[in-house]
Motif scaffolding. Structure first.
Motif, mmCIF file in Angstrom:
data_model
loop_
_atom_site.group_PDB
_atom_site.id
_atom_site.type_symbol
_atom_site.label_atom_id
_atom_site.label_comp_id
_atom_site.label_asym_id
_atom_site.label_seq_id
_atom_site.Cartn_x
_atom_site.Cartn_y
_atom_site.Cartn_z
ATOM 1 N N GLY A 128 0.867 -1.194 0.000
ATOM 2 C CA GLY A 128 0.000 0.000 0.000
ATOM 3 C C GLY A 128 0.891 1.228 0.000
ATOM 4 N N ASN A 173 -0.641 7.760 0.398
ATOM 5 C CA ASN A 173 -0.311 8.937 1.185
ATOM 6 C C ASN A 173 0.616 8.670 2.377
ATOM 7 N N LEU A 197 -0.343 -0.999 4.584
ATOM 8 C CA LEU A 197 -0.794 0.397 4.580
ATOM 9 C C LEU A 197 -1.870 0.604 3.522
ATOM 10 N N GLU A 218 -2.066 -1.002 9.420
ATOM 11 C CA GLU A 218 -2.567 0.328 9.771
ATOM 12 C C GLU A 218 -3.930 0.141 10.429
ATOM 13 N N LYS A 219 -4.400 1.167 11.128
ATOM 14 C CA LYS A 219 -5.696 1.058 11.789
ATOM 15 C C LYS A 219 -6.822 1.357 10.802
ATOM 16 N N TYR A 267 -6.650 6.867 17.649
ATOM 17 C CA TYR A 267 -5.608 7.623 18.365
ATOM 18 C C TYR A 267 -6.064 7.967 19.777
HETATM 19 N N1 LIG Z 1 -3.107 9.608 5.214
HETATM 20 C C1 LIG Z 1 -2.864 9.731 6.510
HETATM 21 O O1 LIG Z 1 -2.544 10.824 7.020
HETATM 22 C C2 LIG Z 1 -2.932 8.527 7.409
HETATM 23 C C3 LIG Z 1 -2.421 8.675 8.695
HETATM 24 C C4 LIG Z 1 -2.392 7.566 9.518
HETATM 25 C C5 LIG Z 1 -2.907 6.370 9.085
HETATM 26 N N2 LIG Z 1 -3.448 6.253 7.863
HETATM 27 C C6 LIG Z 1 -4.001 4.939 7.478
HETATM 28 O O2 LIG Z 1 -3.157 4.382 6.481
HETATM 29 C C7 LIG Z 1 -3.925 3.612 5.551
HETATM 30 C C8 LIG Z 1 -3.682 4.145 4.158
HETATM 31 O O3 LIG Z 1 -4.056 5.500 4.119
HETATM 32 P P1 LIG Z 1 -3.550 6.462 2.927
HETATM 33 O O4 LIG Z 1 -3.982 7.803 3.303
HETATM 34 O O5 LIG Z 1 -2.109 6.183 2.643
HETATM 35 O O6 LIG Z 1 -4.467 5.904 1.731
HETATM 36 P P2 LIG Z 1 -4.194 6.058 0.155
HETATM 37 O O7 LIG Z 1 -5.503 5.856 -0.512
HETATM 38 O O8 LIG Z 1 -3.419 7.301 -0.108
HETATM 39 O O9 LIG Z 1 -3.226 4.806 -0.148
HETATM 40 C C9 LIG Z 1 -3.648 3.464 -0.049
HETATM 41 C C10 LIG Z 1 -2.859 2.625 -1.052
HETATM 42 O O10 LIG Z 1 -3.241 1.258 -0.878
HETATM 43 C C11 LIG Z 1 -3.372 0.678 -2.190
HETATM 44 N N3 LIG Z 1 -4.286 -0.455 -2.069
HETATM 45 C C12 LIG Z 1 -5.634 -0.422 -1.862
HETATM 46 N N4 LIG Z 1 -6.108 -1.691 -1.792
HETATM 47 C C13 LIG Z 1 -5.053 -2.528 -1.976
HETATM 48 C C14 LIG Z 1 -4.902 -3.933 -2.010
HETATM 49 N N5 LIG Z 1 -5.945 -4.749 -1.857
HETATM 50 N N6 LIG Z 1 -3.660 -4.438 -2.202
HETATM 51 C C15 LIG Z 1 -2.589 -3.613 -2.361
HETATM 52 N N7 LIG Z 1 -2.673 -2.273 -2.341
HETATM 53 C C16 LIG Z 1 -3.888 -1.735 -2.143
HETATM 54 C C17 LIG Z 1 -3.898 1.798 -3.052
HETATM 55 O O11 LIG Z 1 -3.651 1.560 -4.424
HETATM 56 C C18 LIG Z 1 -3.124 3.001 -2.499
HETATM 57 O O12 LIG Z 1 -1.887 3.174 -3.163
HETATM 58 C C19 LIG Z 1 -5.385 3.710 6.020
HETATM 59 O O13 LIG Z 1 -5.685 2.598 6.819
HETATM 60 C C20 LIG Z 1 -5.402 4.972 6.867
HETATM 61 O O14 LIG Z 1 -6.376 4.892 7.889
HETATM 62 C C21 LIG Z 1 -3.438 7.294 6.984
#
Ligand SMILES: NC(=O)c1ccc[n+]([C@@H]2O[C@H](COP(=O)([O-])OP(=O)(O)OC[C@H]3O[C@@H](n4cnc5c(N)ncnc54)[C@H](O)[C@@H]3O)[C@@H](O)[C@H]2O)c1
Length: 366
Positions: free
Chosen positions: A11, A14, A72, A95-96, A182
């Motif tokens: 993953g 972001n 992630l 990740e949560k 959190y």
């Molecule tokens: N963005 C933040 O600030 C933040 C902060 C803390 C935690 N998180 C957590 O991190 C996780 C990801 O968040 P994000 O913001 O990076 O999301 P995002 O949408 O930016 O990225 C998620 C990635 O996962 C990939 N993905 C989706 N399904 C998949 C699968 N089945 N197999 C492989 N890859 C797959 C997507 O293509 C994408 O690149 C979530 O659980 C979110 O709660 C995000």
């Protein structure tokens, strides 16, 4: 010194930037593979962070050097990706939230036990200097008997900044599931397990519009409550009021106050790793700042604590049991909001050992 633990990041969206920046600096781990369903994304993150290989999820899980998968992906994929990693004999950091529902989360833990691998789960912010210092300060008796907590998280919502925010308004997210971990994990760290919750939820708008990035202006549906107000009772006797809202033009977040019989303690933002504490005793006219002590290395600290635990045969701190308890609280909160009832929380966990203030992420095996 033992060999670094090989890691695959699955993953590459972001939040992978924060993980990759940190994990590639910790000497106890070696990031070997970046994976995503979007292969180009995986490739670009691998190249940005000097990770030797990239590709699809199964390729990452087939990699013989990978001992631990850092999952992630978006919440709806957490259980599926984690299960695949466990099947492949890899430890998993998720990740949560741990999963979308209790059945999926329990199945995950049973599968991990059968395979003899570990599961750890975000948030690892509870291991940061801020919350660990709050834990030490409360244990030292400075606030007297801890009695209650008040937490606030409010703002207009992540459609304001996230380029692909749809998943944050789908089942498994909303302010409760996305940011609740959190605050709930912080209170779990400071009070222990909860045993009862009640809540009110609202969803004032059925659609929102993306405000940032290349898709700005795109409208999408809202599937979950965007205002959730919670009462929680803890097994050790404490009570808490918590607000999670993405329906507020006013932004106020990171507010966690613990009140004891002798003083109120303001804890730093539970979505961060550092920050000072503030203390106010009965009769004080102002806050006294109490500096925090400990590591502030950022996201990935929980993975590092986990790999050190694996190498030493000791438990890791950001455990699946705590994540399961927090998930049960969130599921019970949703049920309560729908049924207008108090809901029991049955699961429990053993408090992990506090993290030493001298714990050093950058010295191998520290
Ligand atoms: N963005 C933040 O600030 C933040 C902060 C803390 C935690 N998180 C957590 O991190 C996780 C990801 O968040 P994000 O913001 O990076 O999301 P995002 O949408 O930016 O990225 C998620 C990635 O996962 C990939 N993905 C989706 N399904 C998949 C699968 N089945 N197999 C492989 N890859 C797959 C997507 O293509 C994408 O690149 C979530 O659980 C979110 O709660 C995000």
């Amino acid at each position: 010194m033992s060999e670094p633990v090989g890691i695959a990041v699955i993953g590459c969206g972001n939040i992978s930037n924060q993980y990759l920046k940190n994990l590639t600096r910790f000497p106890d781990v070696k990031v070997l593979f970046c994976a995503d369903i979007d292969i180009e994304r995986a490739k670009s993150q691998a190249s940005a962070y000097d990770v030797p290989e990239s590709g699809g999820v199964q390729q990452a899980l087939d990699h013989p050097g990978v001992e631990l998968a850092v999952n992630l992906t978006i919440p709806v994929a957490h259980a599926e990706v984690a299960t695949a990693a466990i099947e492949a004999g890899k430890h998993v950091w998720n990740e949560k939230p741990l999963a979308l529902d209790m059945d999926a989360a329990r199945a995950l833990l049973i599968a991990a036990e059968e395979k003899g691998v570990r599961v750890g789960c975000a948030p690892d912010t509870v291991l940061g200097a801020g919350i660990q210092s709050a834990r030490r300060l409360i244990a030292s008796g400075t606030i007297g008997t801890p009695l209650t907590a008040l937490t606030l998280l409010q703002g207009p919502g992540p459609q304001a900044w996230h380029p692909d925010p749809e998943f944050l308004f789908a089942v498994g997210a909303g302010p409760l599931f996305d940011l609740g971990p959190y605050y709930l994990s912080t209170l779990a760290t400071l009070f222990g397990p909860a045993n009862r919750v009640a809540a009110v939820g609202r969803k004032p708008s059925a659609t929102r519009e993306i405000a940032a990035g290349p898709r700005a202006g795109t409208e999408f549906g809202v599937d979950v409550p965007t205002y959730v107000s919670v009462l929680a009772e803890y097994a050790s006797g404490q009570a808490a009021s918590l607000l999670f809202s993405w329906d507020s033009p006013l932004s106020r977040y990171g507010f966690v106050e613990i009140t004891g019989s002798e003083a109120t303690l303001a804890v730093p933002d539970p979505n961060g790793f550092g920050g000072d504490l503030r203390l106010r005793r009965l009769g004080d006219q102002d806050w006294t700042v109490v500096p925090s002590h400990g590591a502030t290395a950022g996201r990935g600290m929980g993975v590092l604590d986990m790999v050190r635990g694996i190498r030493r045969g000791e438990p890791h701190r950001a455990s699946a049991e705590i994540a399961l308890h927090v998930l049960e609280m969130m599921v019970a909160i949703e049920r309560s909001a729908a049924a207008a009832s108090f809901e029991p929380v049955a699961s429990s966990f053993d408090a992990p050992e506090p993290l030493d203030a001298e714990w050093d992420p950058y010295v191998a095996g520290s």
